[in-house]
Scaffold this active site. Sequence first.
Site, PDB file in Angstrom:
ATOM      1  N   ALA A  33       0.338  -1.601  -0.221  1.00 51.92           N
ATOM      2  CA  ALA A  33      -0.226   0.528   0.006  1.00 51.92           C
ATOM      3  C   ALA A  33       0.681   1.378   0.580  1.00 51.92           C
ATOM      4  O   ALA A  33       2.171   1.492  -0.192  1.00 51.92           O
ATOM      5  CB  ALA A  33      -0.690  -0.329   1.408  1.00 51.92           C
ATOM      6  N   ASN A  34       0.353   2.314   0.277  1.00 54.77           N
ATOM      7  CA  ASN A  34       0.700   3.542   0.307  1.00 54.77           C
ATOM      8  C   ASN A  34       0.558   4.622   1.161  1.00 54.77           C
ATOM      9  O   ASN A  34      -0.685   4.227   1.529  1.00 54.77           O
ATOM     10  CB  ASN A  34       0.963   4.174  -1.318  1.00 54.77           C
ATOM     11  CG  ASN A  34      -0.171   4.974  -1.315  1.00 54.77           C
ATOM     12  OD1 ASN A  34      -0.755   5.311  -1.462  1.00 54.77           O
ATOM     13  ND2 ASN A  34      -0.712   3.919  -2.637  1.00 54.77           N
ATOM     14  N   HIS A  35       1.071   5.506   1.454  1.00 54.77           N
ATOM     15  CA  HIS A  35       0.167   6.549   2.245  1.00 54.77           C
ATOM     16  C   HIS A  35      -0.372   7.714   1.784  1.00 54.77           C
ATOM     17  O   HIS A  35      -0.577   8.631   3.474  1.00 54.77           O
ATOM     18  CB  HIS A  35       1.439   7.732   3.518  1.00 54.77           C
ATOM     19  CG  HIS A  35       2.823   6.695   3.921  1.00 54.77           C
ATOM     20  ND1 HIS A  35       2.576   5.733   5.167  1.00 54.77           N
ATOM     21  CD2 HIS A  35       3.829   6.976   3.612  1.00 54.77           C
ATOM     22  CE1 HIS A  35       3.718   5.318   5.097  1.00 54.77           C
ATOM     23  NE2 HIS A  35       4.590   5.565   4.317  1.00 54.77           N
TER      24      HIS A  35
END
Length: 227
Positions: A33-35
């Site tokens: 995933a990412n932030h």
Amino acid sequence: YFSTSSEKPLAGIKTLVTAGPTHEALDPVRYIANHSSGKQGYAIAQTMQQLGADVTLVSGPTQLSPPQGVNVIKITSAEEMLAACQNALPADIAICAAAVADWRIAEQSEQKIKKKNNEEAPTLNFVQNPDILAILSKPGPKRPGLVIGFAAETEQVTENAISKRERKGCDWILANDVSPETGTFGGDENTLFLIDKSGVDQWHKMTKDAAAKKLSKRIADHLTLNV
Ligand code: CTP
Ligand code: CA
């Protein structure tokens, strides 16, 4: 006294907004995933709704509560986000604020990947995800009249965003500097550049809510000038 049309300049305008990250599964218990927090996309969905638009928000996993009066569709992966967006068409406006994962695992494991004694760590193979903004921007009967994307950049922000707008075929792109020191990703503020075919408009640093209001007003102005 305000007439209904000035209070709700976007009444009857169907708007699709994407927001948040996507999660790409490795196996039943792990993902990449990412932030992205989803804050900017949620704020845009809310301000578009407040101006009268009929808003569908296709959202990846976030900690945010659903914006009032907005039809929220929760998805997990990029492929699910694309399917949900295509289901939401036709729309007058599409705003892609999601931080879609660029890649997914080539072959998801049906079972939890196990550690084996004295064996090497697994190698992950990736394939590219569909580019939802580029797909929505393709000319055709279902293309929304106004397609807006974001450009998350860590260097040469405006230059990269100008070429990104052309590559994707969208009408406007909002460029933002997501270098860690700016605090944009996951933070409450954004410094944006609005890029259209006529050039670059630099916005001051402002809260994501203020940026959403500014964008929604600009969309309303654009539509009233183009009827
Ligand atoms: N986007 C999308 N689907 C993808 C990737 C990106 O819809 N698979 C959209 C984002 O929502 C955003 C815009 O495309 O509106 C630009 O995303 P960005 O990550 O900045 O651009 P990419 O084309 O993925 O290029 P790169 O990450 O390599 O800079
Ligand atoms: Ca990307």
